[in-house]
Design a protein around this motif. Structure first.
Motif, PDB file in Angstrom:
ATOM      1  N   GLU A   1       0.643  -1.214  -0.135  1.00  0.00           N
ATOM      2  CA  GLU A   1       0.059   0.053   0.089  1.00  0.00           C
ATOM      3  C   GLU A   1       0.740   1.191  -0.149  1.00  0.00           C
ATOM      4  O   GLU A   1       0.527   2.329  -0.778  1.00  0.00           O
ATOM      5  CB  GLU A   1      -0.926  -0.098   1.417  1.00  0.00           C
ATOM      6  CG  GLU A   1      -1.924  -0.987   1.013  1.00  0.00           C
ATOM      7  CD  GLU A   1      -2.866  -1.059   2.438  1.00  0.00           C
ATOM      8  OE1 GLU A   1      -2.445  -0.693   3.291  1.00  0.00           O
ATOM      9  OE2 GLU A   1      -3.795  -1.707   2.601  1.00  0.00           O
ATOM     10  N   GLU A   2       1.879   1.197   0.691  1.00  0.00           N
ATOM     11  CA  GLU A   2       2.810   2.520   0.783  1.00  0.00           C
ATOM     12  C   GLU A   2       3.599   2.644  -0.459  1.00  0.00           C
ATOM     13  O   GLU A   2       4.035   3.856  -0.974  1.00  0.00           O
ATOM     14  CB  GLU A   2       3.754   2.097   2.036  1.00  0.00           C
ATOM     15  CG  GLU A   2       3.436   2.353   3.155  1.00  0.00           C
ATOM     16  CD  GLU A   2       2.531   3.625   3.619  1.00  0.00           C
ATOM     17  OE1 GLU A   2       3.008   4.873   3.387  1.00  0.00           O
ATOM     18  OE2 GLU A   2       1.363   3.744   3.944  1.00  0.00           O
ATOM     19  N   ILE A   3       4.040   1.497  -1.111  1.00  0.00           N
ATOM     20  CA  ILE A   3       4.566   1.734  -2.639  1.00  0.00           C
ATOM     21  C   ILE A   3       3.839   2.151  -3.690  1.00  0.00           C
ATOM     22  O   ILE A   3       3.985   2.910  -4.427  1.00  0.00           O
ATOM     23  CB  ILE A   3       5.298   0.323  -2.863  1.00  0.00           C
ATOM     24  CG1 ILE A   3       6.447  -0.416  -1.919  1.00  0.00           C
ATOM     25  CG2 ILE A   3       5.650   0.455  -4.396  1.00  0.00           C
ATOM     26  CD1 ILE A   3       7.093  -1.373  -2.311  1.00  0.00           C
ATOM     27  N   ALA A   4       2.425   1.594  -3.303  1.00  0.00           N
ATOM     28  CA  ALA A   4       1.340   2.166  -4.244  1.00  0.00           C
ATOM     29  C   ALA A   4       1.081   3.633  -4.222  1.00  0.00           C
ATOM     30  O   ALA A   4       1.110   4.423  -5.129  1.00  0.00           O
ATOM     31  CB  ALA A   4       0.001   1.709  -3.916  1.00  0.00           C
ATOM     32  N   LYS A   5       1.345   4.130  -2.964  1.00  0.00           N
ATOM     33  CA  LYS A   5       1.055   5.635  -2.799  1.00  0.00           C
ATOM     34  C   LYS A   5       2.376   6.352  -3.336  1.00  0.00           C
ATOM     35  O   LYS A   5       2.160   7.502  -4.099  1.00  0.00           O
ATOM     36  CB  LYS A   5       1.149   6.009  -1.153  1.00  0.00           C
ATOM     37  CG  LYS A   5      -0.116   5.589  -0.519  1.00  0.00           C
ATOM     38  CD  LYS A   5      -0.008   5.792   0.976  1.00  0.00           C
ATOM     39  CE  LYS A   5      -1.239   5.478   1.687  1.00  0.00           C
ATOM     40  NZ  LYS A   5      -1.203   5.730   3.052  1.00  0.00           N
ATOM     41  N   ILE A   6       3.544   5.705  -3.240  1.00  0.00           N
ATOM     42  CA  ILE A   6       4.571   6.363  -3.717  1.00  0.00           C
ATOM     43  C   ILE A   6       4.774   6.449  -5.180  1.00  0.00           C
ATOM     44  O   ILE A   6       5.030   7.424  -6.058  1.00  0.00           O
ATOM     45  CB  ILE A   6       5.992   5.610  -3.481  1.00  0.00           C
ATOM     46  CG1 ILE A   6       6.324   5.770  -1.910  1.00  0.00           C
ATOM     47  CG2 ILE A   6       7.122   5.905  -4.366  1.00  0.00           C
ATOM     48  CD1 ILE A   6       7.233   4.606  -1.336  1.00  0.00           C
ATOM     49  N   LEU A   7       3.907   5.451  -5.843  1.00  0.00           N
ATOM     50  CA  LEU A   7       3.798   5.214  -7.241  1.00  0.00           C
ATOM     51  C   LEU A   7       2.729   6.120  -7.953  1.00  0.00           C
ATOM     52  O   LEU A   7       2.550   5.996  -9.236  1.00  0.00           O
ATOM     53  CB  LEU A   7       4.026   3.804  -7.631  1.00  0.00           C
ATOM     54  CG  LEU A   7       5.159   2.986  -7.644  1.00  0.00           C
ATOM     55  CD1 LEU A   7       5.043   1.456  -7.837  1.00  0.00           C
ATOM     56  CD2 LEU A   7       6.225   3.528  -8.573  1.00  0.00           C
ATOM     57  N   GLY A   8       1.820   6.558  -7.094  1.00  0.00           N
ATOM     58  CA  GLY A   8       0.624   7.130  -7.472  1.00  0.00           C
ATOM     59  C   GLY A   8      -0.507   6.062  -7.901  1.00  0.00           C
ATOM     60  O   GLY A   8      -1.183   6.552  -8.415  1.00  0.00           O
ATOM     61  N   LEU A   9      -0.371   5.029  -7.179  1.00  0.00           N
ATOM     62  CA  LEU A   9      -1.362   3.997  -7.515  1.00  0.00           C
ATOM     63  C   LEU A   9      -2.450   3.967  -6.604  1.00  0.00           C
ATOM     64  O   LEU A   9      -3.499   3.072  -6.606  1.00  0.00           O
ATOM     65  CB  LEU A   9      -0.639   2.518  -7.650  1.00  0.00           C
ATOM     66  CG  LEU A   9       0.454   2.484  -8.774  1.00  0.00           C
ATOM     67  CD1 LEU A   9       1.012   1.062  -8.709  1.00  0.00           C
ATOM     68  CD2 LEU A   9      -0.029   2.663 -10.062  1.00  0.00           C
ATOM     69  N   ASP A  10      -2.450   4.896  -5.673  1.00  0.00           N
ATOM     70  CA  ASP A  10      -3.488   4.798  -4.725  1.00  0.00           C
ATOM     71  C   ASP A  10      -4.834   5.588  -5.308  1.00  0.00           C
ATOM     72  O   ASP A  10      -5.718   5.917  -4.443  1.00  0.00           O
ATOM     73  CB  ASP A  10      -2.997   5.535  -3.335  1.00  0.00           C
ATOM     74  CG  ASP A  10      -2.270   6.888  -3.382  1.00  0.00           C
ATOM     75  OD1 ASP A  10      -1.858   7.140  -4.816  1.00  0.00           O
ATOM     76  OD2 ASP A  10      -2.512   7.710  -2.601  1.00  0.00           O
TER      77      ASP A  10
ATOM     78  N   GLU B   1      -6.487  -2.243 -15.393  1.00  0.00           N
ATOM     79  CA  GLU B   1      -7.604  -1.664 -14.134  1.00  0.00           C
ATOM     80  C   GLU B   1      -6.907  -2.068 -12.880  1.00  0.00           C
ATOM     81  O   GLU B   1      -7.288  -1.282 -11.894  1.00  0.00           O
ATOM     82  CB  GLU B   1      -8.972  -2.174 -14.445  1.00  0.00           C
ATOM     83  CG  GLU B   1      -9.693  -1.363 -15.632  1.00  0.00           C
ATOM     84  CD  GLU B   1      -9.201  -2.093 -17.093  1.00  0.00           C
ATOM     85  OE1 GLU B   1      -8.339  -2.914 -17.024  1.00  0.00           O
ATOM     86  OE2 GLU B   1      -9.967  -1.470 -18.159  1.00  0.00           O
ATOM     87  N   LYS B   2      -6.475  -3.402 -12.722  1.00  0.00           N
ATOM     88  CA  LYS B   2      -5.909  -3.838 -11.361  1.00  0.00           C
ATOM     89  C   LYS B   2      -5.113  -2.872 -10.783  1.00  0.00           C
ATOM     90  O   LYS B   2      -4.791  -2.795  -9.532  1.00  0.00           O
ATOM     91  CB  LYS B   2      -5.643  -4.956 -11.544  1.00  0.00           C
ATOM     92  CG  LYS B   2      -6.745  -6.213 -11.771  1.00  0.00           C
ATOM     93  CD  LYS B   2      -5.960  -7.505 -12.018  1.00  0.00           C
ATOM     94  CE  LYS B   2      -7.027  -8.655 -12.503  1.00  0.00           C
ATOM     95  NZ  LYS B   2      -6.414  -9.944 -12.773  1.00  0.00           N
ATOM     96  N   ASN B   3      -4.457  -2.074 -11.641  1.00  0.00           N
ATOM     97  CA  ASN B   3      -3.271  -1.407 -11.353  1.00  0.00           C
ATOM     98  C   ASN B   3      -3.489   0.221 -11.212  1.00  0.00           C
ATOM     99  O   ASN B   3      -2.634   1.075 -11.403  1.00  0.00           O
ATOM    100  CB  ASN B   3      -1.996  -1.672 -11.908  1.00  0.00           C
ATOM    101  CG  ASN B   3      -1.342  -3.008 -11.615  1.00  0.00           C
ATOM    102  OD1 ASN B   3      -1.082  -3.323 -10.539  1.00  0.00           O
ATOM    103  ND2 ASN B   3      -0.925  -3.569 -12.849  1.00  0.00           N
ATOM    104  N   SER B   4      -4.791   0.378 -11.309  1.00  0.00           N
ATOM    105  CA  SER B   4      -5.652   1.991 -11.148  1.00  0.00           C
ATOM    106  C   SER B   4      -5.186   2.713 -12.443  1.00  0.00           C
ATOM    107  O   SER B   4      -5.359   3.980 -12.716  1.00  0.00           O
ATOM    108  CB  SER B   4      -4.698   2.605 -10.055  1.00  0.00           C
ATOM    109  OG  SER B   4      -4.818   1.876  -8.900  1.00  0.00           O
ATOM    110  N   PHE B   5      -5.075   1.966 -13.554  1.00  0.00           N
ATOM    111  CA  PHE B   5      -5.124   2.679 -14.807  1.00  0.00           C
ATOM    112  C   PHE B   5      -6.470   2.330 -15.662  1.00  0.00           C
ATOM    113  O   PHE B   5      -6.450   0.961 -16.015  1.00  0.00           O
ATOM    114  CB  PHE B   5      -3.814   2.225 -15.744  1.00  0.00           C
ATOM    115  CG  PHE B   5      -2.799   2.667 -15.108  1.00  0.00           C
ATOM    116  CD1 PHE B   5      -2.195   4.081 -15.012  1.00  0.00           C
ATOM    117  CD2 PHE B   5      -2.010   1.681 -14.461  1.00  0.00           C
ATOM    118  CE1 PHE B   5      -0.908   4.198 -14.392  1.00  0.00           C
ATOM    119  CE2 PHE B   5      -0.591   2.006 -13.783  1.00  0.00           C
ATOM    120  CZ  PHE B   5      -0.431   3.450 -13.710  1.00  0.00           C
TER     121      PHE B   5
END
Length: 216
Positions: free
Chosen positions: A72-81, A105-109
């Motif tokens: 979840e923290e890496i997702a925030k860093i990558l802007g995937l949140d 879609e699973k990766n927020s795109f």
């Protein structure tokens, strides 16, 4: 407060961490040490700790890393949140393949628009999205919140289309056209050039190197 500049090498590894942690989550793993993670990723435990320490560490001595929390923290860093709306310009074989790739879609795109200049494709539906003509791009961008444009079109059209996109508010381009757009776009536009042939050439080099080692 001065923000620490993170090296490109570290940023390049973050998506791999994110992907491996996702696989661990799916396997039901709740925590993992840097040593265990290094065995799976073929990166040293020291490198993993150094990489993550750039952003605060996230681990606990004697415990390791909580897999879900770290991902979840890496997702925030990558802007995937948050969800990023994406359009694709050039809906040939590669464009349609990308449009049909459900893992985005699973990766927020989220792909919300498809465009091409071939009138024979107008109105064709790909994964529920109608193909529009490229002259409809400005109106579409005004009506929708689009962050990323994907270019899968011939080299000779890439620069012209990128200028059109930038003039209409796009600040991120995922470029599959055989030209380096970061040489011509403004510095406030993020560009990721993807050269599939170069990747294949690197694979060819690695194959050649392995064959030469086997001959010795």
């Amino acid at each position: 407060m001065i923000q620490k500049e993170i090296s490109k090498a570290v940023i390049k590894r973050l998506p791999r961490y994110y992907r491996y942690l996702g696989e661990l989550q799916e396997a039901g793993v709740e925590r993992i040490s840097s040593g265990e993670l290094s065995q799976q990723m073929k990166v040293t435990a020291s490198q993993i700790r150094q990489d993550l320490n750039n952003f605060g560490g996230f681990g606990q001595q004697g415990y390791g890393y909580n897999v879900q929390y770290l991902r979840e923290e890496i997702a925030k860093i990558l802007g995937l949140d948050r969800v990023h709306n994406v359009i694709i310009i050039g809906v040939g074989h590669l464009g349609q393949a990308l449009a049909n790739y459900t893992n985005f879609e699973k990766n927020s795109f989220r792909i919300i628009g498809l465009f091409d200049n071939n009138p024979k494709l107008k109105g064709k539906i790909v994964r529920g999205i109608p193909i529009r003509m490229t002259d409809e791009i400005p109106d579409f961008l005004r009506e929708h919140d689009v962050e990323i444009a994907t270019l899968t079109l011939p080299k000779e059209h890439a620069i012209e289309v990128s200028k059109l996109l930038i003039a209409n508010g796009i600040h991120a381009i995922w470029n599959f056209a055989h030209t380096d757009l970061n040489l011509v776009v403004p510095k406030n536009v993020a560009v990721q050039n993807v050269h599939l042939s170069e990747s294949l050439m690197r694979l060819s080099y690695n194959l050649k190197t392995l064959e030469e080692k086997e001959k010795k």
